[in-house]
Design a protein around this motif. Structure first.
Motif, PDB file in Angstrom:
ATOM      1  N   GLY A   1       0.793  -1.236   0.000  1.00 28.82           N
ATOM      2  CA  GLY A   1       0.000   0.000   0.000  1.00 28.82           C
ATOM      3  C   GLY A   1       0.818   1.275   0.000  1.00 28.82           C
ATOM      4  O   GLY A   1       0.287   2.336   0.342  1.00 28.82           O
ATOM      5  N   CYS A   2       2.096   1.178  -0.383  1.00 29.24           N
ATOM      6  CA  CYS A   2       2.934   2.385  -0.403  1.00 29.24           C
ATOM      7  C   CYS A   2       3.145   2.881  -1.837  1.00 29.24           C
ATOM      8  O   CYS A   2       3.400   2.080  -2.734  1.00 29.24           O
ATOM      9  CB  CYS A   2       4.326   2.092   0.164  1.00 29.24           C
ATOM     10  SG  CYS A   2       4.344   1.606   1.880  1.00 29.24           S
ATOM     11  N   TYR A   3       3.063   4.174  -1.998  1.00 29.06           N
ATOM     12  CA  TYR A   3       3.617   4.813  -3.185  1.00 29.06           C
ATOM     13  C   TYR A   3       4.935   5.430  -2.737  1.00 29.06           C
ATOM     14  O   TYR A   3       4.936   6.350  -1.918  1.00 29.06           O
ATOM     15  CB  TYR A   3       2.703   5.930  -3.695  1.00 29.06           C
ATOM     16  CG  TYR A   3       1.582   5.475  -4.590  1.00 29.06           C
ATOM     17  CD1 TYR A   3       1.788   4.516  -5.572  1.00 29.06           C
ATOM     18  CD2 TYR A   3       0.313   6.063  -4.484  1.00 29.06           C
ATOM     19  CE1 TYR A   3       0.749   4.123  -6.408  1.00 29.06           C
ATOM     20  CE2 TYR A   3      -0.718   5.677  -5.321  1.00 29.06           C
ATOM     21  CZ  TYR A   3      -0.491   4.704  -6.281  1.00 29.06           C
ATOM     22  OH  TYR A   3      -1.511   4.314  -7.110  1.00 29.06           O
ATOM     23  N   VAL A   4       6.030   4.907  -3.240  1.00 30.40           N
ATOM     24  CA  VAL A   4       7.336   5.474  -2.861  1.00 30.40           C
ATOM     25  C   VAL A   4       7.546   6.724  -3.713  1.00 30.40           C
ATOM     26  O   VAL A   4       7.695   6.639  -4.922  1.00 30.40           O
ATOM     27  CB  VAL A   4       8.479   4.454  -3.082  1.00 30.40           C
ATOM     28  CG1 VAL A   4       9.827   5.074  -2.727  1.00 30.40           C
ATOM     29  CG2 VAL A   4       8.240   3.204  -2.253  1.00 30.40           C
ATOM     30  N   VAL A   5       7.534   7.886  -3.080  1.00 28.71           N
ATOM     31  CA  VAL A   5       7.621   9.131  -3.847  1.00 28.71           C
ATOM     32  C   VAL A   5       9.012   9.766  -3.793  1.00 28.71           C
ATOM     33  O   VAL A   5       9.278  10.728  -4.495  1.00 28.71           O
ATOM     34  CB  VAL A   5       6.550  10.149  -3.389  1.00 28.71           C
ATOM     35  CG1 VAL A   5       5.164   9.666  -3.781  1.00 28.71           C
ATOM     36  CG2 VAL A   5       6.632  10.415  -1.890  1.00 28.71           C
ATOM     37  N   ASP A   6       9.873   9.246  -2.945  1.00 29.22           N
ATOM     38  CA  ASP A   6      11.279   9.661  -2.970  1.00 29.22           C
ATOM     39  C   ASP A   6      12.097   8.576  -2.276  1.00 29.22           C
ATOM     40  O   ASP A   6      11.543   7.778  -1.502  1.00 29.22           O
ATOM     41  CB  ASP A   6      11.490  11.015  -2.277  1.00 29.22           C
ATOM     42  CG  ASP A   6      12.771  11.708  -2.739  1.00 29.22           C
ATOM     43  OD1 ASP A   6      13.492  11.137  -3.586  1.00 29.22           O
ATOM     44  OD2 ASP A   6      13.062  12.815  -2.246  1.00 29.22           O
ATOM     45  N   ASP A   7      13.385   8.551  -2.579  1.00 32.87           N
ATOM     46  CA  ASP A   7      14.245   7.501  -2.029  1.00 32.87           C
ATOM     47  C   ASP A   7      15.690   7.957  -2.124  1.00 32.87           C
ATOM     48  O   ASP A   7      15.966   9.041  -2.657  1.00 32.87           O
ATOM     49  CB  ASP A   7      14.063   6.198  -2.825  1.00 32.87           C
ATOM     50  CG  ASP A   7      14.385   6.395  -4.288  1.00 32.87           C
ATOM     51  OD1 ASP A   7      15.538   6.721  -4.596  1.00 32.87           O
ATOM     52  OD2 ASP A   7      13.477   6.242  -5.148  1.00 32.87           O
TER      53      ASP A   7
ATOM     54  N   ARG B   1       8.180  18.504  -0.042  1.00 27.90           N
ATOM     55  CA  ARG B   1       8.259  18.665  -1.493  1.00 27.90           C
ATOM     56  C   ARG B   1       7.417  17.625  -2.234  1.00 27.90           C
ATOM     57  O   ARG B   1       6.772  17.936  -3.235  1.00 27.90           O
ATOM     58  CB  ARG B   1       9.729  18.546  -1.924  1.00 27.90           C
ATOM     59  CG  ARG B   1      10.014  18.839  -3.386  1.00 27.90           C
ATOM     60  CD  ARG B   1      11.490  18.680  -3.739  1.00 27.90           C
ATOM     61  NE  ARG B   1      11.951  17.300  -3.596  1.00 27.90           N
ATOM     62  CZ  ARG B   1      12.891  16.898  -2.756  1.00 27.90           C
ATOM     63  NH1 ARG B   1      13.495  17.777  -1.959  1.00 27.90           N
ATOM     64  NH2 ARG B   1      13.250  15.631  -2.688  1.00 27.90           N
ATOM     65  N   THR B   2       7.428  16.417  -1.715  1.00 31.89           N
ATOM     66  CA  THR B   2       6.766  15.331  -2.450  1.00 31.89           C
ATOM     67  C   THR B   2       5.363  15.043  -1.921  1.00 31.89           C
ATOM     68  O   THR B   2       4.666  14.192  -2.469  1.00 31.89           O
ATOM     69  CB  THR B   2       7.587  14.031  -2.327  1.00 31.89           C
ATOM     70  OG1 THR B   2       7.726  13.715  -0.936  1.00 31.89           O
ATOM     71  CG2 THR B   2       8.958  14.171  -2.948  1.00 31.89           C
ATOM     72  N   GLY B   3       4.984  15.706  -0.859  1.00 41.73           N
ATOM     73  CA  GLY B   3       3.667  15.443  -0.268  1.00 41.73           C
ATOM     74  C   GLY B   3       3.607  14.073   0.397  1.00 41.73           C
ATOM     75  O   GLY B   3       2.541  13.453   0.477  1.00 41.73           O
ATOM     76  N   ALA B   4       4.761  13.602   0.878  1.00 43.47           N
ATOM     77  CA  ALA B   4       4.782  12.273   1.514  1.00 43.47           C
ATOM     78  C   ALA B   4       4.036  12.325   2.850  1.00 43.47           C
ATOM     79  O   ALA B   4       3.988  13.369   3.513  1.00 43.47           O
ATOM     80  CB  ALA B   4       6.223  11.831   1.727  1.00 43.47           C
ATOM     81  N   GLU B   5       3.498  11.160   3.205  1.00 45.66           N
ATOM     82  CA  GLU B   5       2.741  11.090   4.474  1.00 45.66           C
ATOM     83  C   GLU B   5       3.556  10.403   5.576  1.00 45.66           C
ATOM     84  O   GLU B   5       3.127  10.381   6.726  1.00 45.66           O
ATOM     85  CB  GLU B   5       1.448  10.314   4.232  1.00 45.66           C
ATOM     86  CG  GLU B   5       0.527  11.032   3.268  1.00 45.66           C
ATOM     87  CD  GLU B   5      -0.490  10.093   2.637  1.00 45.66           C
ATOM     88  OE1 GLU B   5      -1.604   9.974   3.182  1.00 45.66           O
ATOM     89  OE2 GLU B   5      -0.149   9.466   1.607  1.00 45.66           O
ATOM     90  N   GLY B   6       4.670   9.815   5.196  1.00 42.65           N
ATOM     91  CA  GLY B   6       5.495   9.151   6.196  1.00 42.65           C
ATOM     92  C   GLY B   6       6.839   8.756   5.604  1.00 42.65           C
ATOM     93  O   GLY B   6       7.053   8.857   4.388  1.00 42.65           O
ATOM     94  N   VAL B   7       7.718   8.324   6.504  1.00 40.13           N
ATOM     95  CA  VAL B   7       9.072   7.953   6.065  1.00 40.13           C
ATOM     96  C   VAL B   7       9.376   6.534   6.554  1.00 40.13           C
ATOM     97  O   VAL B   7       9.088   6.187   7.704  1.00 40.13           O
ATOM     98  CB  VAL B   7      10.122   8.938   6.639  1.00 40.13           C
ATOM     99  CG1 VAL B   7      11.548   8.464   6.344  1.00 40.13           C
ATOM    100  CG2 VAL B   7       9.907  10.337   6.070  1.00 40.13           C
TER     101      VAL B   7
END
Lengths: 391, 437
Positions: free
Chosen positions: A263-269, A324-330
Motif C-alpha cells: 500500500g505504499c507509493y514510494v515518492v522519494d528515495d 516537497r513530495t507530499g509524503a505522508e510518512g518515512v
C-alpha cells in the motif's frame, strides 16, 4: 522507428539488472580497441572525469539476491554487511575480469577497507580509494577536493594514454547534466503521479544507468518518461512514503515491490544517489574541475554518510523531501550492519518526530528473501497513517 | 535453614609500580574533569586516534575521551547496562558499542569511573581519524550537548603515502577552522611557542614509549605488548601527551622495564609474574574490556606473551619513526593523525604485522575481531591469510567485542586459543623434525 512501450523498457532494464556478467559493458568495451571500463561503488564519484577519459563508468552495487556468494563469505565475519562480500564474489568469480579499474568512494569503514583488499587481491587492476572532503569551505575542502580529482584525472590519463582536456570535461559535464535533468524529471513524475511511474520500475530504469553509456541511458530515460506518462494506469488508495537508508547496499527488487504491494507509493528515495548527487546543472563555463568541486561542496544531496556542519540543519533534508513530495510518512530501511545509516537513524527520527512526520524502521540485506514481515510492517504503517491522519 | 552460599572472591589484580602510577594519573585526571566547573576549567571531548592534546592544552582545555570512558565502563562491568539503555532509546544493536556505552552512560547521569559526574563538554573536538563512526558519534553528542563542534578531517592513507595535498588540507583546517574556533570557545589566544613546547615534551615521552615497545624483542619479553601495552599507552594516547607527567611516567616505566630485562624477567600479569615464556605472539585488533582479566589469563596461563600488537598503534605509530616535531608544529600534528594504525590502508596493516612477526620473532598471529568495530574488523580475514602466507606461521581468529559483554563467550575463546597453542607446538615439532632430517 517506434518508441518502445513502458513494459518493453522495463523488461530491458530488468535484464540489465539481472545480468551479473555485465554483458552490455563487456560488449561496449569489445566494440573498439583500447576502450576501458572503470567500476565504482556507492555513493558518489564524478563520472564526468571517467567519461572525459573515453572510459565507461560502471556502477558496482553488489550482487543482489541472484548471486550465490561462495568465496565472499570467507572474507567477512557475520557481522559485516552484504555488499562487500558479494562484490568480492563478483571479483573472484571473474565477473569483473574486464574491468580496468575500481573506485571505492569515501563512505564508510567497510568500503574503505575493501579498497585495500582489492589492491591485495587484484594487484594488477588499478584501484583507488576516492577521498572526498567533509568540510565545505572552498579554500579548505574545495582545494583538497580539486587536488584529489586532479590526481584521479592524471591516473586515468596514464591508464588511457591520452590527455583529458578542459573541453573533454565540459562535454562530459554537459552529457551528465542532461542525464541528471532526466533523472530529476523521472523523480518529479513519480512524486506527482506515482501510479504512472511506480518505484519498482523507476528503480530499474535508474539502475540501467549504472551499466549503460550515459548517452544511451539518457535516451532510455526520455523514452520511459514519455511512455509512462502517457500510459493509462489505475490510481490506488496508497499512502505516499519516502524510503531512506538504501544509499549503498541495494534492496532486493522484491522489497521495493513488497512496499508497493503493502500500500505504499514510494515518492522519494536514496537509491543510487550517484545519479542525482549533484543538484542542478554543473556550469560549463570556466574551469570544469573547479565547477565539479563547487557542485559537490555547495549543491549536493544530503545523506547519512555526509557530515552536517550545522546542527540545526541535521536531518532537515528529509523534512524538506516530505514537504516537497507530499509524503505522508518515512520508512527507514537500512541494510543490516550499515554504520552510517544506523548511527544516523536516531537523529533523523528525532527530526521527523519534531516535525510530526510518522516513520517506521526495519533492516534488510541485499539477499533478503523473506518479504512477509516487511509487508506486514509496511502495511501496518500505511493503515495507521490512513486511520490516524484522517481522524 | 538455607545453606549459606559463599562466593569465591577474585583476588586483587597484581600490578607493577608503573601500573599503579598510571592508575593514579588517570584517577587524578578524572577528578580534574569532575572539578572542572568548580575550578573554572573548560572541557573538550575528543577521541584517541587523532587526539590533538598538545593543541587543546594551548587553550587550557581539559581533555575528556568518550572512548576511554567506555573502556572504563567496560572494565567496571557497567557498559552492558549502558548499551542496553541506548538500544532501548532506539540505537541499533548492529552499531559500535563504544558509542552506545557512552550514550547510555549519558542517559544514566554521566557518572565517571571516579563515581562522580563528568561535566558536559564546552566543545566537541571532532578529530576524525581512521573511523567513520567518530563522525556520527559526535553528531549524536552534539544533539545532546548543543555545544560548539569543531570538525577536523584526516584523509585516509589509501595508497600507503602521505601526499602534499593531504598535509595542506589538514594544516589549512587547523589554521582556518580549528584554532580560531578553539580561541573563541576558550577565550585564550593561540601561542605557537606554547604548542612547540608541548610537542617537544611529547617527543621525549614518545622516545621512551618506543624503547618500551621494542624491549619485547628480548627473550623473554619484559612486557606484554597487548594486555600490558594497554596500561603503557594510556597516558600518551589520552590526556597526558605533551605534559611533564607523561615524560616522567615513561622514564619511570623504562627504568622498570630495564630492571626486568637485567633480571631476565617477563611481564607482571594480574595473577603475578609471568612464568616461562612458551609462546611469543603478535595480536591484531582491540581487546575485550568486559572480561579483560579473564581474557589475559587465557594467554598467560599457557605461557603466551604478546610481543607486539596493532592496538598499541591506534594512538600513534611511534615505533615506525614518527615523532611530534616542534620545528613543524601543525604539519607534525597532521602527520600524526594521518599515520595512526586504522588510518593506514589494509596492505600497510599487513606489512606492519608481517614485520612485527619477523622483528619480534613471534610464533604466530592472533586476530581478535571486534564485532562492533568495522574500522578494524572489515578485512581481517584477508589480513590473516596474507600474514600466514608471507610468514609461514599460524594464525588464529577469535571474535569478541569491545565493551558489550553479550559478545564475550569465554568457553569459545578459550577453546580456540588452546587449539591454537597446540597448532604452534605441532608446527614447531614439524620444523625440528625437518631440521633433523
Amino acid at each position: 522507428m517506434t518508441t518502445p512501450s513502458t513494459s518493453e523498457i522495463v523488461a530491458r532494464c530488468k535484464a540489465l539488472y539481472e545480468d551479473l556478467n555485465f554483458t552490455t559493458a563487456r560488449e561496449w568495451k569489445a566494440a573498439e580497441a583500447g576502450r576501458k571500463v572503470i567500476g565504482f561503488m556507492p555513493i558518489y564519484i564524478p563520472r564526468e572525469i571517467i567519461h572525459a577519459a573515453g572510459m565507461l563508468p560502471l556502477g558496482i552495487l553488489g550482487g543482489g539476491d541472484n548471486l550465490e556468494v561462495i568465496h565472499g563469505d570467507a572474507y567477512y565475519q557475520s557481522y559485516i554487511c552484504r555488499i562487500p562480500r558479494s562484490t568480492i564474489e563478483l571479483g573472484i568469480s571473474g565477473r569483473l575480469d574486464f574491468v580496468d579499474g575500481m573506485l571505492f568512494p569515501s563512505i564508510c569503514d567497510v568500503i574503505r577497507n575493501l579498497s585495500g583488499m582489492w589492491k591485495t587481491l587484484f594487484p594488477e587492476v588499478y584501484s583507488k580509494y576516492f577521498d572526498v572532503p567533509q568540510t565545505y569551505r572552498d579554500e579548505i575542502g574545495g582545494t583538497f577536493y580539486i587536488g584529489e580529482m586532479t590526481a584521479f584525472m592524471h591516473d586515468l590519463e596514464e591508464l588511457s594514454g591520452r590527455k583529458i582536456t578542459a573541453d573533454d570535461l565540459r562535454h562530459s559535464i554537459d552529457v551528465y547534466n542532461k542525464n541528471r535533468r532526466l533523472v530529476r524529471d523521472l523523480y518529479a513524475l513519480r512524486a506527482q503521479k506515482p501510479w504512472q511511474a511506480p518505484a519498482s520500475e523507476a528503480y530499474l530504469v535508474i539502475r540501467a544507468g549504472m551499466v549503460l553509456p550515459v548517452e544511451e541511458h539518457s535516451e532510455l530515460l526520455e523514452h520511459y518518461i514519455a511512455a509512462a506518462g502517457a500510459e493509462d494506469r489505475p490510481i490506488k488508495d496508497n499512502c505516499r512514503v519516502i524510503v531512506t537508508g538504501m544509499f549503498c547496499e541495494q534492496p532486493p527488487l522484491n522489497l521495493i515491490k513488497s512496499l508497493e504491494l503493502s500500500g505504499c507509493y514510494v515518492v522519494d528515495d536514496d537509491f543510487m544517489l550517484v545519479s542525482r548527487w549533484l543538484i542542478g546543472d554543473v556550469p560549463l563555463e570556466g574551469d570544469p574541475i573547479h565547477n565539479l568541486a563547487q557542485a559537490f561542496l555547495h549543491h549536493s544531496e544530503s545523506t547519512a554518510a555526509k557530515y552536517e556542519p550545522d546542527r540545526e540543519e541535521k536531518g532537515q533534508f528529509l523534512v524538506r523531501a516530505v514537504r516537497r513530495t507530499g509524503a505522508e510518512g518515512v520508512i527507514f530501511a537500512s541494510p543490516s550492519f550499515c554504520d552510517p545509516a544506523l548511527l544516523d537513524r536516531p537523529m533523523q527520527q528525532n527530526v521527523l518526530a519534531a516535525a510530526d512526520i510518522p516513520y517506521i524502521a526495519f533492516k534488510y540485506a541485499e539477499n533478503s528473501g523473506q518479504m512477509q514481515p516487511i509487508r506486514e510492517q509496511a502495511g501496518t504503517f500505511v493503515d495507521s497513517i490512513k486511520l490516524w491522519s484522517a481522524a | 535453614m538455607k545453606p549459606q552460599t559463599i562466593k569465591a572472591q577474585p583476588k586483587d589484580a597484581i600490578k607493577d609500580a608503573s601500573m599503579l602510577k598510571q592508575k593514579e594519573m588517570m584517577a587524578k585526571h578524572y577528578d580534574r574533569l569532575s572539578d572542572a566547573r568548580e575550578n573554572g576549567e573548560k572541557v573538550a571531548s575528543t577521541f584517541v586516534p587523532g587526539n590533538l592534546n598538545e593543541l587543546l592544552m594551548c587553550f587550557d582545555l581539559v581533555n575528556n575521551l568518550p572512548e576511554v570512558n567506555a573502556i572504563q565502563s567496560g572494565l567496571r562491568k557497567q557498559s552492558g547496562a549502558y548499551i542496553m539503555e541506548a538500544e532501548r532509546a532506539g540505537h541499533s544493536e548492529d552499531v559500535c558499542t563504544y558509542v552506545k556505552s557512552d550514550i547510555g552512560m549519558m542517559a544514566k547521569g554521566n557518572i565517571g569511573p571516579n563515581g562522580r559526574k563528568l561535566p558536559d563538554p564546552d566543545v566537541l573536538m571532532l578529530s576524525y581519524t581512521g573511523c567513520f563512526t567518530f563522525m556520527k558519534w559526535f553528531e549524536l553528542l552534539r544533539e545532546q550537548y548543543k555545544c560548539e563542534t569543531i570538525f577536523f578531517q584526516t584523509p585516509y592513507m589509501a595508497d600507503g603515502k602521505i601526499t602534499p595535498n593531504m598535509i595542506q588540507y589538514m594544516v589549512r583546517q587547523l589554521k582556518e577552522e580549528v584554532i580560531p574556533k578553539l580561541e573563541k570557545v576558550s577565550g585564550v589566544k593561540f601561542d605557537l611557542d606554547r604548542l612547540r613546547e608541548y610537542l617537544g615534551k611529547s617527543a621525549k615521552a614518545e622516545d621512551d614509549l618506543v624503547y618500551i615497545l621494542k624491549s619485547a624483542k628480548h627473550k623473554p619479553s619484559p612486557i606484554d605488548a597487548y594486555f600490558g601495552g594497554i596500561y603503557y599507552i594510556g597516558p600518551i594516547f589520552g590526556a597526558f601527551r605533551g605534559t611533564d607527567d607523561a615524560v616522567e611516567y615513561y622514564r619511570f616505566l623504562r627504568k622498570e622495564v630495564d630492571q626486568r630485562i637485567a633480571a631476565g624477567l617477563g611481564p607482571v600479569t594480574p595473577d603475578g609474574p609471568m612464568g616461562e615464556e612458551k609462546y611469543r605472539l603478535v595480536v591484531e585488533g582491540p581487546p575485550n574490556y568486559t572480561h579483560f582479566r579473564q581474557f589475559w589469563k587465557m594467554f598467560h596461563d599457557e605461557g603466551a606473551t604478546v610481543v607486539a600488537s596493532s592496538y598499541t598503534k591506534v594512538g600513534g605509530t611511534y615505533d615506525y619513526g614518527f615523532r611530534h616535531d616542534p620545528a613543524r608544529p601543525l604539519e607534525s600534528l597532521a602527520e600524526y593523525c594521518l599515520g595512526v594504525y586504522t588510518n593506514r590502508s589494509l596492505p600497510m596493516r599487513i606489512d606492519m604485522l608481517v614485520d612485527h612477526m619477523d622483528e619480534y620473532q613471534a610464533d604466530g598471529l592472533v586476530i581478535n575481531s571486534i564485532k562492533s568495530c568495522n574500522s578494524f574488523s572489515a578485512g581481517q580475514l584477508l589480513i590473516m591469510r596474507e600474514v600466514e602466507k608471507r610468514t609461514g606461521k599460524p594464525a588464529v581468529f577469535i571474535e569478541t567485542d569491545l565493551v558489550d559483554p553479550r559478545y564475550f563467550s569465554a568457553a569459545n575463546v578459550k577453546n580456540r586459543l588452546e587449539s591454537y597453542f597446540q597448532m604452534i607446538e605441532q608446527k614447531r615439532s614439524g620444523a625440528s623434525r625437518g631440521a633433523a632430517a
